[in-house]
Design a protein around this motif. Structure first.
Motif, PDB file in Angstrom:
ATOM      1  N   ALA A 247       0.835  -1.201   0.000  1.00  0.00           N
ATOM      2  CA  ALA A 247       0.000   0.000   0.000  1.00  0.00           C
ATOM      3  C   ALA A 247       0.870   1.251   0.000  1.00  0.00           C
ATOM      4  N   THR A 248       2.005   1.195   0.682  1.00  0.00           N
ATOM      5  CA  THR A 248       2.920   2.348   0.695  1.00  0.00           C
ATOM      6  C   THR A 248       3.441   2.632  -0.710  1.00  0.00           C
ATOM      7  N   GLU A 249       3.826   1.564  -1.434  1.00  0.00           N
ATOM      8  CA  GLU A 249       4.305   1.747  -2.806  1.00  0.00           C
ATOM      9  C   GLU A 249       3.206   2.314  -3.697  1.00  0.00           C
ATOM     10  N   ALA A 276      -4.274 -10.482  -4.799  1.00  0.00           N
ATOM     11  CA  ALA A 276      -3.710 -10.542  -3.450  1.00  0.00           C
ATOM     12  C   ALA A 276      -3.192 -11.939  -3.113  1.00  0.00           C
ATOM     13  N   TRP A 277      -2.804 -12.681  -4.145  1.00  0.00           N
ATOM     14  CA  TRP A 277      -2.267 -14.032  -3.932  1.00  0.00           C
ATOM     15  C   TRP A 277      -1.343 -14.352  -5.092  1.00  0.00           C
ATOM     16  N   GLU A 278      -0.239 -14.983  -4.792  1.00  0.00           N
ATOM     17  CA  GLU A 278       0.694 -15.449  -5.821  1.00  0.00           C
ATOM     18  C   GLU A 278       1.383 -16.692  -5.265  1.00  0.00           C
ATOM     19  N   PHE A 279       1.885 -17.551  -6.149  1.00  0.00           N
ATOM     20  CA  PHE A 279       2.509 -18.790  -5.699  1.00  0.00           C
ATOM     21  C   PHE A 279       3.635 -18.525  -4.703  1.00  0.00           C
ATOM     22  N   SER A 280       4.361 -17.444  -4.906  1.00  0.00           N
ATOM     23  CA  SER A 280       5.456 -17.101  -4.000  1.00  0.00           C
ATOM     24  C   SER A 280       4.971 -16.370  -2.745  1.00  0.00           C
ATOM     25  N   PRO A 282       1.448 -16.884  -1.020  1.00  0.00           N
ATOM     26  CA  PRO A 282       0.078 -17.399  -0.902  1.00  0.00           C
ATOM     27  C   PRO A 282      -0.624 -16.868   0.350  1.00  0.00           C
ATOM     28  N   LEU A 283      -1.127 -15.658   0.277  1.00  0.00           N
ATOM     29  CA  LEU A 283      -1.761 -15.046   1.431  1.00  0.00           C
ATOM     30  C   LEU A 283      -3.027 -15.801   1.825  1.00  0.00           C
ATOM     31  N   GLY A 284      -3.289 -15.861   3.128  1.00  0.00           N
ATOM     32  CA  GLY A 284      -4.514 -16.460   3.628  1.00  0.00           C
ATOM     33  C   GLY A 284      -5.699 -15.529   3.425  1.00  0.00           C
ATOM     34  N   ALA A 285      -6.901 -16.017   3.740  1.00  0.00           N
ATOM     35  CA  ALA A 285      -8.118 -15.241   3.482  1.00  0.00           C
ATOM     36  C   ALA A 285      -8.103 -13.893   4.194  1.00  0.00           C
ATOM     37  N   ALA A 286      -7.759 -13.877   5.466  1.00  0.00           N
ATOM     38  CA  ALA A 286      -7.749 -12.620   6.224  1.00  0.00           C
ATOM     39  C   ALA A 286      -6.662 -11.687   5.694  1.00  0.00           C
ATOM     40  N   GLU A 287      -5.522 -12.238   5.323  1.00  0.00           N
ATOM     41  CA  GLU A 287      -4.440 -11.423   4.779  1.00  0.00           C
ATOM     42  C   GLU A 287      -4.831 -10.791   3.445  1.00  0.00           C
ATOM     43  N   LYS A 288      -5.560 -11.540   2.633  1.00  0.00           N
ATOM     44  CA  LYS A 288      -6.003 -11.012   1.343  1.00  0.00           C
ATOM     45  C   LYS A 288      -6.967  -9.850   1.532  1.00  0.00           C
ATOM     46  N   VAL A 289      -7.890  -9.995   2.458  1.00  0.00           N
ATOM     47  CA  VAL A 289      -8.834  -8.908   2.741  1.00  0.00           C
ATOM     48  C   VAL A 289      -8.080  -7.666   3.228  1.00  0.00           C
ATOM     49  N   ALA A 290      -7.119  -7.875   4.107  1.00  0.00           N
ATOM     50  CA  ALA A 290      -6.346  -6.750   4.634  1.00  0.00           C
ATOM     51  C   ALA A 290      -5.544  -6.072   3.529  1.00  0.00           C
ATOM     52  N   TYR A 291      -4.950  -6.870   2.645  1.00  0.00           N
ATOM     53  CA  TYR A 291      -4.165  -6.304   1.532  1.00  0.00           C
ATOM     54  C   TYR A 291      -5.042  -5.421   0.663  1.00  0.00           C
ATOM     55  N   ALA A 292      -6.230  -5.918   0.292  1.00  0.00           N
ATOM     56  CA  ALA A 292      -7.129  -5.145  -0.566  1.00  0.00           C
ATOM     57  C   ALA A 292      -7.593  -3.869   0.137  1.00  0.00           C
ATOM     58  N   GLU A 293      -7.911  -3.968   1.414  1.00  0.00           N
ATOM     59  CA  GLU A 293      -8.366  -2.787   2.147  1.00  0.00           C
ATOM     60  C   GLU A 293      -7.261  -1.744   2.272  1.00  0.00           C
ATOM     61  N   GLU A 294      -6.045  -2.185   2.497  1.00  0.00           N
ATOM     62  CA  GLU A 294      -4.925  -1.250   2.609  1.00  0.00           C
ATOM     63  C   GLU A 294      -4.651  -0.565   1.274  1.00  0.00           C
TER      64      GLU A 294
END
Length: 346
Positions: A247-249, A276-280, A282-294
């Protein structure tokens, strides 16, 4: 904005160029590539024409440019489709023969690193198409997504207005191309959440410019972007890649567009659903939601500073998530924040 030309459209039965101006991944994943070619033939009725570098990883930039120029020059080819993205197309476009491209405008389809080519054609006054990938979308495991396919078919064969619609399901976790046994399985999908609107309730009409945010930042650094005055009034499209920029970038890249004087000139901004997910990673469900919100907060913060009056729509199905809607790059768009409707002219 300067006038841009819509190229003539192909018809079923036509020959279309299939090129790899960025990464020659068809050479590494031939089964996925052949699946995409088969759907291009069987489902869209188009005959793919390959070029010497289409299946070559690390091909010389001049050879890739030569193939691209040849695709535009060939009078029997009526459209040009990129197989996939990559990361070095910025080194290819300087070797293109722009006189040939101007004299033979054709619909060009690509996204991600192909933002380089879309922006290049835009500067030549040619409308192109953000989206479409022979590997990623036509070669999708299970089947091509119906929403992607309907949008791609309309963009290829029609010149009418087309209403974009929110996906009822979406995904960002593709099957592994290294495991060909997964080619007949649908990838993981999640329930659609619709679009999120922000800003004033008004109708904006303009021409699309933008693309993958990371690539746009490269283009700005290389001084390959049109003057601010030429882009003023455009509807800005942005989406981020599988590299999952923080999000900073994202904020800093948009801040740089603001300091350049660009960000404040766009009456509307369309933001793609972030992958919000890549093979290298693999964010979990909560992490993906947080990434999108940020990321949404970062975009909101930048626009609050540089363009607080813009109409903004988040979570469009464009760019690196599945399904993928096609956008006419340099083409017409109507963003109706009153009825919450987005229409593009293909």
């Amino acid at each position: 904005m300067p006038t841009l030309r819509y190229p003539p459209k192909p018809r079923p039965g036509d020959r279309v160029a299939v090129v790899s101006p960025s990464a020659g991944l068809p050479g590494l994943f031939p089964e996925v590539y052949e699946l995409g070619l088969r759907r291009l033939r069987d489902d869209l009725g188009l005959e793919p024409v390959e070029y010497p570098t289409t299946r070559v990883m690390g091909a010389d930039t001049r050879d890739r440019a030569r193939d691209l120029t040849a695709a535009f020059a060939d009078p029997t080819v009526t459209a040009v489709l990129a197989t996939v993205g990559g990361e070095d197309l910025i080194t290819v476009t300087p070797h293109l023969d722009d006189a040939v491209l101007r004299a033979n405008p054709k619909p060009y389809f690509g996204y991600s690193d192909n933002t380089n080519m879309l922006n290049h054609l835009h500067r030549l006054g040619i409308v192109s198409y953000h989206g479409g990938s022979v590997l990623v979308h036509l070669g999708r495991s299970g089947a091509a997504h119906p929403l992607t396919f309907d949008s791609l078919r309309a963009a290829l064969f029609t010149s009418d207005w087309y209403d974009l619609t929110p996906a009822t399901e979406w995904g960002d976790q593709p099957n592994d191309w290294n495991d060909t046994a997964t080619l007949d399985r649908e990838p993981v999908m999640f329930p659609g959440s619709g679009w999120t609107w922000a800003g004033p309730q008004r109708v904006v009409e303009g021409r699309i410019w933008g693309g993958n945010l990371e690539v746009l930042h490269w283009l700005l650094a290389a001084d390959r972007v049109a003057p601010v005055a030429d882009l003023a009034g455009a509807v800005f499209v942005l989406e981020t890649s599988e590299e999952l920029p923080s999000a900073t970038e994202v904020f800093r890249m948009l801040r740089n567009l603001g300091e350049r004087g660009l960000l404040g000139t766009f009456p509307a901004v369309l933001v793609g659903r972030p992958k919000a997910w890549e093979f290298s990673r693999p964010l979990g469900a909560a992490e993906k939601v947080a990434y999108a919100e940020e990321q949404r907060a970062a975009v909101t913060r930048a626009l609050a500073t540089y363009n607080p009056d813009a109409v903004v729509v988040f979570d469009l199905d464009i760019g690196h998530t599945d399904p993928q809607l096609i956008l006419p790059y340099g083409g017409d768009v109507r963003v109706d924040a009153v009825d919450r409707r987005i229409s593009v002219r293909y």
